[in-house]
Structures are given as structure tokens and as C-alpha cells.
Design a protein around this motif. Structure first.
Motif, PDB file in Angstrom:
ATOM      1  N   ALA A   1       3.132  -5.921  -9.838  1.00 40.01           N
ATOM      2  CA  ALA A   1       3.943  -4.882 -10.479  1.00 40.01           C
ATOM      3  C   ALA A   1       3.594  -3.518  -9.903  1.00 40.01           C
ATOM      4  O   ALA A   1       2.448  -3.228  -9.548  1.00 40.01           O
ATOM      5  N   CYS A   2       4.595  -2.667  -9.809  1.00 44.40           N
ATOM      6  CA  CYS A   2       4.448  -1.313  -9.259  1.00 44.40           C
ATOM      7  C   CYS A   2       4.721  -0.297 -10.377  1.00 44.40           C
ATOM      8  O   CYS A   2       5.519  -0.574 -11.287  1.00 44.40           O
ATOM      9  N   PRO A   3       4.097   0.877 -10.356  1.00 49.06           N
ATOM     10  CA  PRO A   3       4.376   1.895 -11.377  1.00 49.06           C
ATOM     11  C   PRO A   3       5.840   2.305 -11.463  1.00 49.06           C
ATOM     12  O   PRO A   3       6.279   2.833 -12.491  1.00 49.06           O
TER      13      PRO A   3
ATOM     14  N   LEU B   1       6.335  -1.733  -1.151  1.00 52.29           N
ATOM     15  CA  LEU B   1       5.518  -1.499   0.034  1.00 52.29           C
ATOM     16  C   LEU B   1       4.200  -0.821  -0.309  1.00 52.29           C
ATOM     17  O   LEU B   1       3.156  -1.141   0.276  1.00 52.29           O
ATOM     18  N   GLU B   2       4.209   0.110  -1.276  1.00 55.60           N
ATOM     19  CA  GLU B   2       2.976   0.808  -1.648  1.00 55.60           C
ATOM     20  C   GLU B   2       1.902  -0.140  -2.154  1.00 55.60           C
ATOM     21  O   GLU B   2       0.706   0.133  -2.027  1.00 55.60           O
TER      22      GLU B   2
ATOM     23  N   GLU C   1      -2.652   3.838   0.079  1.00 60.24           N
ATOM     24  CA  GLU C   1      -4.087   4.095   0.255  1.00 60.24           C
ATOM     25  C   GLU C   1      -4.950   3.208  -0.657  1.00 60.24           C
ATOM     26  O   GLU C   1      -5.946   2.617  -0.228  1.00 60.24           O
ATOM     27  N   GLU C   2      -4.571   3.123  -1.927  1.00 57.54           N
ATOM     28  CA  GLU C   2      -5.388   2.336  -2.863  1.00 57.54           C
ATOM     29  C   GLU C   2      -5.372   0.853  -2.504  1.00 57.54           C
ATOM     30  O   GLU C   2      -6.394   0.166  -2.625  1.00 57.54           O
ATOM     31  N   ALA C   3      -4.208   0.360  -2.044  1.00 55.67           N
ATOM     32  CA  ALA C   3      -4.133  -1.048  -1.656  1.00 55.67           C
ATOM     33  C   ALA C   3      -4.995  -1.330  -0.428  1.00 55.67           C
ATOM     34  O   ALA C   3      -5.681  -2.356  -0.355  1.00 55.67           O
TER      35      ALA C   3
ATOM     36  N   ALA D   1     -10.091  -3.526   1.744  1.00 59.05           N
ATOM     37  CA  ALA D   1     -11.304  -3.307   2.546  1.00 59.05           C
ATOM     38  C   ALA D   1     -12.571  -3.471   1.727  1.00 59.05           C
ATOM     39  O   ALA D   1     -13.678  -3.370   2.277  1.00 59.05           O
ATOM     40  N   GLY D   2     -12.426  -3.712   0.432  1.00 65.88           N
ATOM     41  CA  GLY D   2     -13.600  -3.883  -0.403  1.00 65.88           C
ATOM     42  C   GLY D   2     -14.249  -2.581  -0.799  1.00 65.88           C
ATOM     43  O   GLY D   2     -15.455  -2.564  -1.059  1.00 65.88           O
TER      44      GLY D   2
END
Length: 289
Positions: A266-268, A275-276, A281-283, A288-289
């Protein structure tokens, strides 16, 4: 900071005042793009007589838009002309940005140089628009005061937001990463106590402003390109034939909320698999851990 010249609409009768304004714009654009230039060189560039250009230059100098530096290339044979440049103490644009994790304001002179800047790191996600814009106004006043101390005259305020702005308005219809809905920035941005310090306001998506900056200030920028802005969110703006493609309601270019996997998270924005959720950035940081 000079934009391409605007041609009169087909079928619109030309006027003497309209011709004068366009010729002033042509002189200004020539000096801003290729200066320092002499009056004679400007006349050659734009195809007007030296006498006509001299009259236009004098008007631009009186308006504080350009200034003379003195003789240009004094070693040349003959009488040297005075070099014309964009004024460093003329009008300035004030740019402000509401980001998910920051607020930023800068003052830019007519040459495109940033003359004052302030940045504040603050988590704006989920904050009510009122307090955020009040905090932004403090930075705007700070930068405006610094610009005035530099001899600049703030002439307008542009506020960039990470969301959809209704075309021709100051209303942020939706900014998913801020959780803003139907927010009128002009109504919530505190008004200065001194009425004369109120600046003309424009509000737009941050990617749109970024594309216009590339179009007007970039070196050899093509007339057709896609500008992608990728931070916490992903925005995009499409420029076609040297003009920003806004779409019917002004929502064109919302690349970050294009579903790439309909069964995804789910997206905001209310959708799924945008795509976000995979390239924001957060994804990327999560992956990357």
C-alpha cells in the motif's frame, strides 16, 4: 533567471507598448545570456539600431536591471564601449521548498546566483500545514532580510511542494508524503506585518520548478526532456517544445505514484505497488538494510 521570450498570440494586434516591452526583454535576455556586452554588440545580437538599443539600455539601467562596468576590452582600436551586465543589486526571486524532511529558502539574483540561503532539517510528514508554513515563513523573512542587506529587491516568492497543485491556484490538492489535502498555501502562509513586504506568490510541484530551472538556466538544455526528481518521493515534469506540460488540471508528471506492481504494498496515495514503494529513498534504504 531569464525565460524565453513570449511571442504575441496569433491574430492579436501588436501595440507600440507591446513592442517596447518585447525589445526590453530581448536586450535583457542578450545581456543576461552573453554579457558583459557593449551596446553596439547587443544591437548586433538582436538586430536593432544602436540608437534604439541605447534608449532601451538606459531604461533598464534606471530600473536597476542592468548596470555598466566601464570600458570593454580597452585594448581594441577605436573608442571602447561600456560593458553591460545584469545588476547585482536588482530584483531577486525568493524560492521556498517544503520537503518531507526539511524546509529550505533561497534568494536568487537576476544572473541566477544564489545570494542567500537557509535550510532547516525537520520531519514534516504528518504535521499540520499551518505550523509547517509558519516555520517556513520565519526562514523566508530571514532570507529576505539578508537579500535586502545585499542590496537586492525581493520581487516574488515561489513555494515548491512535493504534491499535486491545482492549475492556476495556490492549493495543494494532495501531498501523500506530507499527508496534506486541499491546502491553500496562500491562506496559511503568515502575512508580514508590513503590507509593502508582501510578495507575489506562486505555488507548484517541486519537480515542475526543477524542470523550469533546467530549461531556463541549464547549458544547452534541449527543448524536449523529462526531468525526474528522486528523493523520499519521486516526481517528474515533462517539457515539450520548451514549455512545461501541465495537463488539464496541472497534475501531469506524477511518476512516483504510477503503479508498477498492482499487487504490491500500500502507498500513502491510496494506491498499491506505486513506483515510490520500490525506488523511493525509504524503499532503497530498507532494501539496503
Amino acid at each position: 533567471m531569464t525565460a524565453p521570450l513570449h511571442e504575441p498570440r496569433p491574430g492579436t494586434p501588436d501595440t507600440q507598448q507591446g513592442m517596447r516591452r518585447r525589445n526590453l526583454s530581448r536586450v535583457m535576455h542578450s545581456v543576461a545570456t552573453d554579457g558583459p556586452l557593449s551596446r553596439a554588440t547587443v544591437a548586433q545580437h538582436i538586430g536593432l539600431t544602436r540608437a534604439a538599443v541605447s534608449t532601451l539600455v538606459d531604461e533598464l539601467i534606471r530600473s536597476g536591471l542592468i548596470e555598466e562596468l566601464g570600458p570593454q576590452r580597452p585594448g581594441r582600436v577605436g573608442r571602447p564601449g561600456s560593458a553591460l551586465v545584469v545588476s547585482r543589486s536588482g530584483p531577486a526571486g525568493i524560492g521556498a521548498e517544503v520537503g518531507v524532511d526539511h524546509l529550505a529558502v533561497c534568494a536568487v539574483d537576476l544572473s541566477g546566483e544564489v545570494r542567500a540561503r537557509a535550510v532547516r532539517r525537520v520531519a514534516n510528514r504528518g504535521r499540520a500545514p499551518g505550523p509547517v508554513l509558519k516555520e517556513l515563513s520565519v526562514l523566508i523573512r530571514e532570507v529576505t532580510a539578508r537579500a535586502e542587506r545585499e542590496g537586492l529587491r525581493p520581487a516574488g516568492l515561489a513555494v515548491a511542494v512535493p504534491g499535486l497543485v491545482a492549475r492556476g491556484t495556490h492549493t495543494v490538492v494532495r501531498a501523500p508524503n506530507l499527508d496534506w489535502h486541499d491546502t491553500d498555501v496562500s491562506a496559511l502562509l503568515p502575512t508580514p506585518a508590513e503590507p509593502r513586504s508582501v510578495l507575489p506568490l506562486s505555488v507548484d510541484n517541486e519537480a515542475n520548478f526543477g524542470a523550469l530551472a533546467e530549461l531556463w538556466l541549464g547549458e544547452e538544455t534541449p527543448a524536449d526532456f523529462l526531468h525526474v526528481s528522486a528523493e523520499i518521493g519521486i516526481g517528474a515534469a515533462l517539457v515539450v517544445d520548451g514549455k512545461l506540460l501541465r495537463g488539464t488540471r496541472g497534475f501531469a508528471g506524477e511518476l512516483g505514484h504510477v503503479p508498477v506492481r498492482p499487487e504490491g504494498p500500500a502507498c500513502p496515495c491510496g494506491g498499491r505497488g506505486c513506483l515510490e514503494q520500490y525506488a523511493g529513498e525509504e524503499a532503497v534504504l530498507r532494501a539496503a538494510g
